[in-house]
Design a protein around this motif. Structure first.
Motif, PDB file in Angstrom:
ATOM      1  N   SER A  24       0.820  -1.212   0.000  1.00 19.42           N
ATOM      2  CA  SER A  24       0.000   0.000   0.000  1.00 19.42           C
ATOM      3  C   SER A  24       0.856   1.265   0.000  1.00 19.42           C
ATOM      4  N   ASN A  25       2.073   1.160   0.508  1.00 18.26           N
ATOM      5  CA  ASN A  25       2.973   2.313   0.536  1.00 18.26           C
ATOM      6  C   ASN A  25       4.046   2.200  -0.538  1.00 18.26           C
ATOM      7  N   SER A  26       4.677   1.052  -0.616  1.00 22.59           N
ATOM      8  CA  SER A  26       5.777   0.878  -1.563  1.00 22.59           C
ATOM      9  C   SER A  26       5.713  -0.484  -2.228  1.00 22.59           C
ATOM     10  N   PHE A  27       6.340  -0.573  -3.393  1.00 31.69           N
ATOM     11  CA  PHE A  27       6.505  -1.831  -4.113  1.00 31.69           C
ATOM     12  C   PHE A  27       7.945  -2.295  -3.893  1.00 31.69           C
ATOM     13  N   HIS A  28       8.110  -3.572  -3.616  1.00 29.89           N
ATOM     14  CA  HIS A  28       9.443  -4.120  -3.379  1.00 29.89           C
ATOM     15  C   HIS A  28       9.681  -5.344  -4.247  1.00 29.89           C
ATOM     16  N   LEU A  29      10.827  -5.377  -4.894  1.00 32.09           N
ATOM     17  CA  LEU A  29      11.213  -6.502  -5.742  1.00 32.09           C
ATOM     18  C   LEU A  29      12.459  -7.170  -5.170  1.00 32.09           C
ATOM     19  N   LEU A  30      12.455  -8.493  -5.172  1.00 34.28           N
ATOM     20  CA  LEU A  30      13.628  -9.255  -4.734  1.00 34.28           C
ATOM     21  C   LEU A  30      13.876 -10.392  -5.716  1.00 34.28           C
ATOM     22  N   LEU A  31      15.103 -10.467  -6.203  1.00 36.21           N
ATOM     23  CA  LEU A  31      15.564 -11.593  -7.019  1.00 36.21           C
ATOM     24  C   LEU A  31      16.623 -12.320  -6.203  1.00 36.21           C
ATOM     25  N   ALA A  32      16.451 -13.623  -6.036  1.00 39.02           N
ATOM     26  CA  ALA A  32      17.368 -14.362  -5.158  1.00 39.02           C
ATOM     27  C   ALA A  32      17.559 -15.787  -5.656  1.00 39.02           C
ATOM     28  N   GLU A  33      18.576 -16.424  -5.135  1.00 36.68           N
ATOM     29  CA  GLU A  33      18.820 -17.844  -5.382  1.00 36.68           C
ATOM     30  C   GLU A  33      19.360 -18.463  -4.092  1.00 36.68           C
ATOM     31  N   PHE A  34      19.421 -19.788  -4.065  1.00 39.70           N
ATOM     32  CA  PHE A  34      19.899 -20.481  -2.872  1.00 39.70           C
ATOM     33  C   PHE A  34      21.222 -21.170  -3.173  1.00 39.70           C
ATOM     34  N   ARG A  35      22.178 -20.943  -2.294  1.00 38.22           N
ATOM     35  CA  ARG A  35      23.479 -21.591  -2.395  1.00 38.22           C
ATOM     36  C   ARG A  35      23.743 -22.285  -1.075  1.00 38.22           C
ATOM     37  N   ASP A  36      23.894 -23.602  -1.139  1.00 40.50           N
ATOM     38  CA  ASP A  36      24.075 -24.403   0.082  1.00 40.50           C
ATOM     39  C   ASP A  36      22.942 -24.128   1.072  1.00 40.50           C
ATOM     40  N   GLN A  37      21.717 -24.077   0.541  1.00 42.79           N
ATOM     41  CA  GLN A  37      20.492 -23.867   1.329  1.00 42.79           C
ATOM     42  C   GLN A  37      20.442 -22.489   1.985  1.00 42.79           C
ATOM     43  N   ARG A  38      21.274 -21.588   1.541  1.00 39.86           N
ATOM     44  CA  ARG A  38      21.269 -20.223   2.071  1.00 39.86           C
ATOM     45  C   ARG A  38      20.812 -19.269   0.972  1.00 39.86           C
ATOM     46  N   MET A  39      19.825 -18.413   1.308  1.00 35.67           N
ATOM     47  CA  MET A  39      19.314 -17.475   0.323  1.00 35.67           C
ATOM     48  C   MET A  39      20.323 -16.359   0.079  1.00 35.67           C
ATOM     49  N   VAL A  40      20.565 -16.083  -1.195  1.00 32.61           N
ATOM     50  CA  VAL A  40      21.481 -15.012  -1.593  1.00 32.61           C
ATOM     51  C   VAL A  40      20.693 -13.999  -2.428  1.00 32.61           C
ATOM     52  N   ARG A  41      20.675 -12.753  -1.983  1.00 32.60           N
ATOM     53  CA  ARG A  41      19.997 -11.700  -2.741  1.00 32.60           C
ATOM     54  C   ARG A  41      20.847 -11.311  -3.945  1.00 32.60           C
ATOM     55  N   LEU A  42      20.248 -11.354  -5.105  1.00 31.69           N
ATOM     56  CA  LEU A  42      20.947 -10.975  -6.333  1.00 31.69           C
ATOM     57  C   LEU A  42      20.592  -9.560  -6.785  1.00 31.69           C
ATOM     58  N   HIS A  43      19.349  -9.155  -6.501  1.00 27.05           N
ATOM     59  CA  HIS A  43      18.908  -7.839  -6.937  1.00 27.05           C
ATOM     60  C   HIS A  43      17.704  -7.419  -6.096  1.00 27.05           C
ATOM     61  N   THR A  44      17.682  -6.172  -5.670  1.00 27.41           N
ATOM     62  CA  THR A  44      16.517  -5.618  -4.976  1.00 27.41           C
ATOM     63  C   THR A  44      16.183  -4.271  -5.594  1.00 27.41           C
ATOM     64  N   ASP A  45      14.911  -3.921  -5.518  1.00 26.80           N
ATOM     65  CA  ASP A  45      14.473  -2.626  -6.018  1.00 26.80           C
ATOM     66  C   ASP A  45      13.244  -2.201  -5.230  1.00 26.80           C
ATOM     67  N   ARG A  46      13.036  -0.903  -5.145  1.00 31.88           N
ATOM     68  CA  ARG A  46      11.914  -0.378  -4.372  1.00 31.88           C
ATOM     69  C   ARG A  46      11.373   0.875  -5.039  1.00 31.88           C
ATOM     70  N   ALA A  47      10.060   1.037  -4.964  1.00 32.55           N
ATOM     71  CA  ALA A  47       9.417   2.254  -5.473  1.00 32.55           C
ATOM     72  C   ALA A  47       8.374   2.694  -4.465  1.00 32.55           C
ATOM     73  N   MET A  48       8.476   3.947  -4.020  1.00 31.93           N
ATOM     74  CA  MET A  48       7.501   4.504  -3.072  1.00 31.93           C
ATOM     75  C   MET A  48       6.287   4.972  -3.867  1.00 31.93           C
ATOM     76  N   VAL A  49       5.320   4.110  -4.020  1.00 29.91           N
ATOM     77  CA  VAL A  49       4.170   4.376  -4.876  1.00 29.91           C
ATOM     78  C   VAL A  49       3.012   5.015  -4.108  1.00 29.91           C
ATOM     79  N   ARG A  50       2.862   4.649  -2.831  1.00 33.35           N
ATOM     80  CA  ARG A  50       1.741   5.108  -1.980  1.00 33.35           C
ATOM     81  C   ARG A  50       0.401   4.837  -2.668  1.00 33.35           C
ATOM     82  N   LEU A  51       0.211   3.576  -2.976  1.00 30.38           N
ATOM     83  CA  LEU A  51      -0.998   3.143  -3.670  1.00 30.38           C
ATOM     84  C   LEU A  51      -2.259   3.499  -2.881  1.00 30.38           C
ATOM     85  N   ALA A  52      -2.171   3.397  -1.559  1.00 30.08           N
ATOM     86  CA  ALA A  52      -3.353   3.659  -0.719  1.00 30.08           C
ATOM     87  C   ALA A  52      -3.862   5.088  -0.859  1.00 30.08           C
ATOM     88  N   GLU A  53      -2.984   6.015  -1.219  1.00 30.19           N
ATOM     89  CA  GLU A  53      -3.415   7.405  -1.399  1.00 30.19           C
ATOM     90  C   GLU A  53      -4.402   7.547  -2.546  1.00 30.19           C
TER      91      GLU A  53
END
Length: 496
Positions: free
Chosen positions: A21-50
């Protein structure tokens, strides 16, 4: 050996997109040895609820702002396997309901993947899953708090959640409600105090959710408060420090007058509202210290996707639990599911896995209403499925599942289609035919029966000898032809 090395060198990638409702968040990730590794993140303050008005319509300028953000995210998602991407809409899109169909269709066209509107409880489950992925130390009781733009989620649990709550208060929603004119201290009326008291009122029935638990905060509002209090670091928030900050913000005349170290400019417009909610949570739940998690719903979604890929689909567990609680005849569910899937394989040999899963779950749950009523079991079963808190399921999945259960026999009810809900006649026919074949709860093979598309309709080929053995089924099939004719769909019965 080579293929194993290649698999290790190129682990599958997963994408999670949270349309908050406030922001959009994107996460691209993969698992290495059962551990999550973030490859890319992005965010946009959209304030959809407004952009949501009293009639729950989304303002065109806000919708376009949101779509522009999605155009930036799209290249990261496109090209990934469909089962490795999950896009969820939360509070504002829940409230918008069918009024947001045009926006959702445009968003799907940009992203190339469907948007799932999830319930507040499902949102809370995913948040808890994300926070637990980063949790350290031995198992212990935890209370997770996440203040979003339109709702606040609170979860109590140990390894898995025991209590899941979603409360209709968020930083954007409270900003519109209490700070719409931009004023904080308006002389006789202090809007910050009003907002904090409103938050406390919303939590009165949850006063014990944090008792004896390690309290953990997640997501934007709580992280922004932690950074303001801790010189930009995500260190714990202490009650005494929060009280001082609340007094300082409450003393500002306007939202624009808020001047705090380490506060992002784009967070400032909703900071007072978010802080008031957090302060109310600390007071009402009697919290002294809140730790901060680097993970939240996006990480929870990625872990959920990885679990589905490795046989740990939470939705299957939910269906199994419902079958147990509803005292469903598992043998009947098995035989109906097996026959329905055989028919569907004939009709659509290259169908998507998601369709086969939906059909299987509908067969598993088709008699769930029998525990309450024999005469109205289909209607009650559909109501239970559509309105239950079904962990792992989106609203559209529940609605499509409920439609199949409701229409497993008898007249096929007309429905209003909307984004995410487009009843599939192929699935429905296969379920209905399977229910006819096993109406007497008896194992019965369908060798020799053939189901195929016949123009815009269907053709069911049945050996004469098979019908001779089961004359009661022949009568039911003739009635089935009439039911589909009422929908202007032709079902033909004949020789294979």
């Amino acid at each position: 050996m080579t293929s194993d090395n290649n698999a290790d060198a190129n682990p599958p990638r997963y994408a999670a997109l949270d349309l908050g409702s406030n922001s959009f968040h994107l996460l691209l990730a993969e698992f290495r040895d059962q551990r999550m590794v973030r490859l890319h993140t992005d965010r946009a303050m959209v304030r959809l609820a407004e952009g949501l008005d009293r009639e729950r319509n989304l303002a065109p300028e806000v919708a376009e702002r949101a779509l522009e953000a999605l155009r930036r995210f799209a290249p990261v998602i496109q090209g990934l396997p469909a089962d490795n991407v999950r896009i969820v809409g939360t509070n504002t899109l829940r409230l918008a309901s069918t009024q947001a169909d045009g926006f959702l269709e445009a968003a799907e066209a940009i992203l190339g993947a469907p948007i799932e509107i999830i319930s507040g409880v499902e949102e809370a489950r995913l948040i808890y899953s994300g926070v637990m992925a980063a949790a350290e130390g031995p198992p212990r009781l935890r209370c997770v708090v996440d203040i979003g733009g339109g709702s606040t989620e609170l979860v109590r649990g140990v390894e898995s959640p025991r209590q899941l709550q979603s409360v209709n208060m968020g930083c954007v929603a409270f900003n519109r409600r209490f700070f719409d004119d931009g004023k904080i201290d308006a002389g006789k009326r202090n809007n910050f105090v009003r907002a904090r008291r409103a938050a406390q009122a919303e939590l009165q029935e949850l006063q014990h959710i944090a008792d004896e638990a390690l309290v953990i905060g997640a997501s934007g509002t709580i992280k922004s408060v932690a950074r303001v209090l801790n010189n930009g670091e995500l260190l714990p928030i202490h009650r005494k420090d929060l009280d001082k900050l609340a007094d300082r913000v409450a003393g500002c005349r306007t939202v624009d007058a808020i001047d705090l170290p380490n506060l992002e400019p784009q967070r400032r417009p909703v900071f007072a509202a978010g802080l008031a909610i957090l302060h109310g949570i600390f007071r009402e739940l009697d919290i002294e210290v809140m730790h901060i998690s680097p993970y939240a719903i996006r990480e929870g979604i990625v872990h959920d996707l990885a679990g589905r890929a490795h046989g740990g689909d939470r939705r299957a567990d939910t269906v199994a639990n419902l079958m147990e609680k509803g005292e469903i005849d598992r043998n009947q569910a098995r035989r109906v599911a097996s026959t329905a899937l055989q028919f569907f394989a004939q009709l659509n040999p290259h169908s998507m896995m998601s369709q086969r899963r939906l059909l299987r779950w509908a067969a598993d749950l088709h008699e769930i209403g029998l525990a309450l009523s024999h005469s109205s079991f289909r209607k009650l079963g559909a109501f239970m499925i559509e309105h239950a808190d079904m962990a792992g399921f989106s609203r559209s999945e529940q609605e499509n599942l409920a439609y199949l259960v409701r229409n497993q026999r008898g007249d096929i009810k007309a429905v209003q289609e909307h984004y995410g809900f487009h009843p599939n006649n192929d699935l429905l026919l296969c379920l209905r035919l399977a229910c006819i074949v096993h109406r007497d709860h008896v194992d019965r093979g369908i060798d020799g029966l053939t189901l195929s598309a016949d123009g815009p309709g269907y053709r069911l080929g049945i050996p004469g000898q098979w019908l001779y053995q089961y004359p009661a089924i022949e009568d039911l099939l003739e009635l089935e032809v009439e039911c589909w004719a009422d929908k202007n769909i032709k079902l033909t019965l004949g020789n294979p």
